[in-house]
Design an enzyme around this catalytic site. Sequence first.
Site, short mmCIF file in Angstrom:
data_model
loop_
_atom_site.label_atom_id
_atom_site.label_comp_id
_atom_site.label_asym_id
_atom_site.label_seq_id
_atom_site.Cartn_x
_atom_site.Cartn_y
_atom_site.Cartn_z
N THR A 139 35.42 -16.27 14.57
CA THR A 139 36.45 -15.73 13.69
C THR A 139 37.82 -16.07 14.27
O THR A 139 38.12 -15.72 15.42
CB THR A 139 36.30 -14.20 13.57
OG1 THR A 139 34.98 -13.93 13.12
CG2 THR A 139 37.31 -13.62 12.60
N ALA A 228 39.90 -11.11 6.14
CA ALA A 228 40.12 -10.16 5.04
C ALA A 228 38.87 -9.33 4.79
O ALA A 228 38.95 -8.12 4.54
CB ALA A 228 40.52 -10.92 3.77
N ASN A 230 36.49 -8.44 6.96
CA ASN A 230 36.34 -7.42 8.00
C ASN A 230 37.41 -6.34 7.87
O ASN A 230 37.14 -5.16 8.09
CB ASN A 230 36.39 -8.06 9.40
CG ASN A 230 35.00 -8.46 9.86
OD1 ASN A 230 34.02 -8.26 9.14
ND2 ASN A 230 34.89 -9.02 11.05
N VAL A 276 31.97 8.92 13.42
CA VAL A 276 32.95 9.12 14.49
C VAL A 276 33.95 7.96 14.55
O VAL A 276 34.97 8.05 15.23
CB VAL A 276 32.20 9.34 15.83
CG1 VAL A 276 31.39 8.12 16.22
CG2 VAL A 276 33.12 9.76 16.94
N GLY A 277 33.68 6.88 13.81
CA GLY A 277 34.64 5.77 13.76
C GLY A 277 33.93 4.45 13.91
O GLY A 277 32.76 4.39 14.24
N CYS A 282 34.17 -6.80 16.54
CA CYS A 282 34.88 -7.51 15.46
C CYS A 282 35.94 -6.70 14.71
O CYS A 282 37.06 -7.18 14.54
CB CYS A 282 33.86 -8.05 14.47
SG CYS A 282 32.83 -9.33 15.19
N PHE A 283 35.58 -5.50 14.23
CA PHE A 283 36.49 -4.84 13.29
C PHE A 283 37.89 -4.64 13.88
O PHE A 283 38.89 -5.01 13.27
CB PHE A 283 35.91 -3.50 12.82
CG PHE A 283 34.88 -3.63 11.74
CD1 PHE A 283 34.59 -4.85 11.17
CD2 PHE A 283 34.19 -2.52 11.27
CE1 PHE A 283 33.63 -4.99 10.17
CE2 PHE A 283 33.24 -2.64 10.27
CZ PHE A 283 32.96 -3.86 9.72
N1 LIG Z 1 29.11 -10.19 16.89
C1 LIG Z 1 29.19 -10.19 15.56
O1 LIG Z 1 28.61 -9.36 14.88
C2 LIG Z 1 30.00 -11.25 14.85
C3 LIG Z 1 29.82 -11.42 13.47
C4 LIG Z 1 30.55 -12.40 12.82
C5 LIG Z 1 31.46 -13.18 13.53
N2 LIG Z 1 31.63 -12.97 14.87
C6 LIG Z 1 32.58 -13.84 15.59
O2 LIG Z 1 31.82 -14.86 16.24
C7 LIG Z 1 32.41 -15.20 17.50
C8 LIG Z 1 31.41 -15.01 18.62
O3 LIG Z 1 31.05 -13.65 18.69
P1 LIG Z 1 29.87 -13.13 19.61
O4 LIG Z 1 29.72 -11.69 19.30
O5 LIG Z 1 28.70 -14.04 19.47
O6 LIG Z 1 30.51 -13.34 21.07
P2 LIG Z 1 29.76 -13.25 22.47
O7 LIG Z 1 30.76 -12.83 23.46
O8 LIG Z 1 28.49 -12.49 22.33
O9 LIG Z 1 29.32 -14.76 22.78
C9 LIG Z 1 30.23 -15.79 23.00
C10 LIG Z 1 29.61 -16.78 23.97
O10 LIG Z 1 30.49 -17.91 24.07
C11 LIG Z 1 30.43 -18.39 25.41
N3 LIG Z 1 31.60 -19.22 25.69
C12 LIG Z 1 32.90 -18.84 25.72
N4 LIG Z 1 33.68 -19.91 26.00
C13 LIG Z 1 32.86 -20.97 26.16
C14 LIG Z 1 33.07 -22.35 26.42
N5 LIG Z 1 34.31 -22.83 26.57
N6 LIG Z 1 32.01 -23.15 26.50
C15 LIG Z 1 30.74 -22.68 26.33
N7 LIG Z 1 30.47 -21.39 26.05
C16 LIG Z 1 31.53 -20.53 25.95
C17 LIG Z 1 30.37 -17.13 26.25
O11 LIG Z 1 29.83 -17.40 27.53
C18 LIG Z 1 29.45 -16.24 25.40
O12 LIG Z 1 28.10 -16.33 25.79
C19 LIG Z 1 33.66 -14.33 17.62
O13 LIG Z 1 34.77 -15.04 17.15
C20 LIG Z 1 33.34 -13.16 16.70
O14 LIG Z 1 34.52 -12.57 16.20
C21 LIG Z 1 30.91 -12.04 15.55
#
Ligand SMILES: NC(=O)c1ccc[n+]([C@@H]2O[C@H](COP(=O)([O-])OP(=O)(O)OC[C@H]3O[C@@H](n4cnc5c(N)ncnc54)[C@H](O)[C@@H]3O)[C@@H](O)[C@H]2O)c1
Length: 467
Positions: A139, A228, A230, A276-277, A282-283
């Site tokens: 995101t 938008a 989220n 509770v919130g 993400c949010f």
């Molecule tokens: N978690 C959710 O529910 C969700 C849902 C939709 C979108 N997103 C978006 O997706 C993205 C990832 O979220 P997440 O929850 O999977 O994050 P996360 O922290 O669980 O995982 C991210 C991974 O990226 C790796 N990483 C970071 N920099 C790196 C690099 N330069 N090279 C190789 N690996 C690297 C980290 O080591 C980590 O394992 C975010 O932008 C988040 O906002 C998350």
Amino acid sequence: MVNIGVSFPPKVTHICCIGAGYVGGPTSAVMAAQCPDIRFTVADTDSARIAAWNSSNLPVYEKGLDDLVKMQRSVNLFFTTDVDSAIRQAEMILIAVNTPTKTRGVGSGKAADLRNVEMCVRRIATVAETDKVVVERSTVPCGTGQMVAGILDEFAKPGVQFHVLSNPEFMSEGSAIANLLHPDRVIIGAHGTSQWAQGLLRAVYEQWVPRDRILTMDLWSAELSKLAANAMLAQRISSINAISAVCEAAGASVKSVADGVGSDRRIGRDFLDASVGFGGSCFHKDVASLVWLSQSLNLPEVAEYWSQVLAMNSFQISRFARTVSQTVVGGLEDKRIACLGFAYKSGTGDSRNTPAAEVCRYLLDEGAHLAVYDPKVPDQHIRDRMEELGCDLSQVSVCASAEEAADGAQAVVVLTAWKQFLALDWEIVYGSMAKPAYVFDGQLMLEPETMRRLGYHFYQIGHPRSP
Ligand SMILES: NC(=O)c1ccc[n+]([C@@H]2O[C@H](COP(=O)([O-])OP(=O)(O)OC[C@H]3O[C@@H](n4cnc5c(N)ncnc54)[C@H](O)[C@@H]3O)[C@@H](O)[C@H]2O)c1
């Protein structure tokens, strides 16, 4: 004249996903299961995380994920720390790295920290020897695609071309696999000469997603759609939570109000459960990012509007914690308080930005001893989250069951809506607690009449207090 896409095969055969987190792991596993002819390599610099993905103890808990990974791993799904080889071999690279909120400098506390995205893109540009489609899955604020394309152009090897797409992920933790298998929509954004690449990614999704659920649009609209969406989901939670405060003050029931409001088809009942919130990774960060984007675009009124969604969430968390401390007779000093649930929502072991940690900090500040239990959050994560908030861990014990946490406690505070808390024998729990025994239900799970009949002083968010 450049021949767009001539060096590409008609179909993608190898996709690399950089980032093996909550998004990268589950999305790659689902895609691998749905697209048997494509090889998926999930690459991450975190070797412990990759080792966990290659073990029987996966780093992410999601219903159905273990079976999927077991089925596809070493068939067409691979996890590696060799990011460079994964980039070289793939025709399409998904960037799914974390984009947390900046903690210093301009935009601190609001703007998205794009360092990880930037590092990935630099690496792709310097390592790639053939043309690649680069897909933003993380995101990111509207306009990031321009930064991505700029870096790729700057560092590309001679003759290598890149095509940038935005394909934001909308899955929700706790139901990630179901969401990924049956998405409400898939959005693929592209600009100008990269538009042909939309077709390449669309063909991947068409293997299991109905065509009418795949929306193509320009890059900026795709990026903004995610922020938008989220922001609006968070806004709904803050709206019903604001109503829950009115219900408590006025003696109404927020459950009844939510039913009354949500049965209007224009509004709908989903996401109208007071609690509770909101929490999670993400949010908060995405609303804050939208606030920053609006400020940067010189739209202070818009920024102020969205910042109120965050303010209401903080208010709800502290309002609930304050209710606990002001309701327990004699205050919380030296009292054992059982906290049931620590994940930011049920169905996930994720405790990032969980309201539970904030509530715990407040209760500890009031002098309570906390006994915390969560069925999925690892003990160390519970301690880590509290430590991040500056809590005194000497007053915290992490328990192996809800019963153990409640044993001898003056109050039970329900912080995550795990179904197993419904199935607890609350009569036996009552017998094991100090008296008077209190239950504070921050997730609207328990039946007030039953709890009061058992002898509890019972408080539930958005409902009249115990007589
Ligand atoms: N978690 C959710 O529910 C969700 C849902 C939709 C979108 N997103 C978006 O997706 C993205 C990832 O979220 P997440 O929850 O999977 O994050 P996360 O922290 O669980 O995982 C991210 C991974 O990226 C790796 N990483 C970071 N920099 C790196 C690099 N330069 N090279 C190789 N690996 C690297 C980290 O080591 C980590 O394992 C975010 O932008 C988040 O906002 C998350």
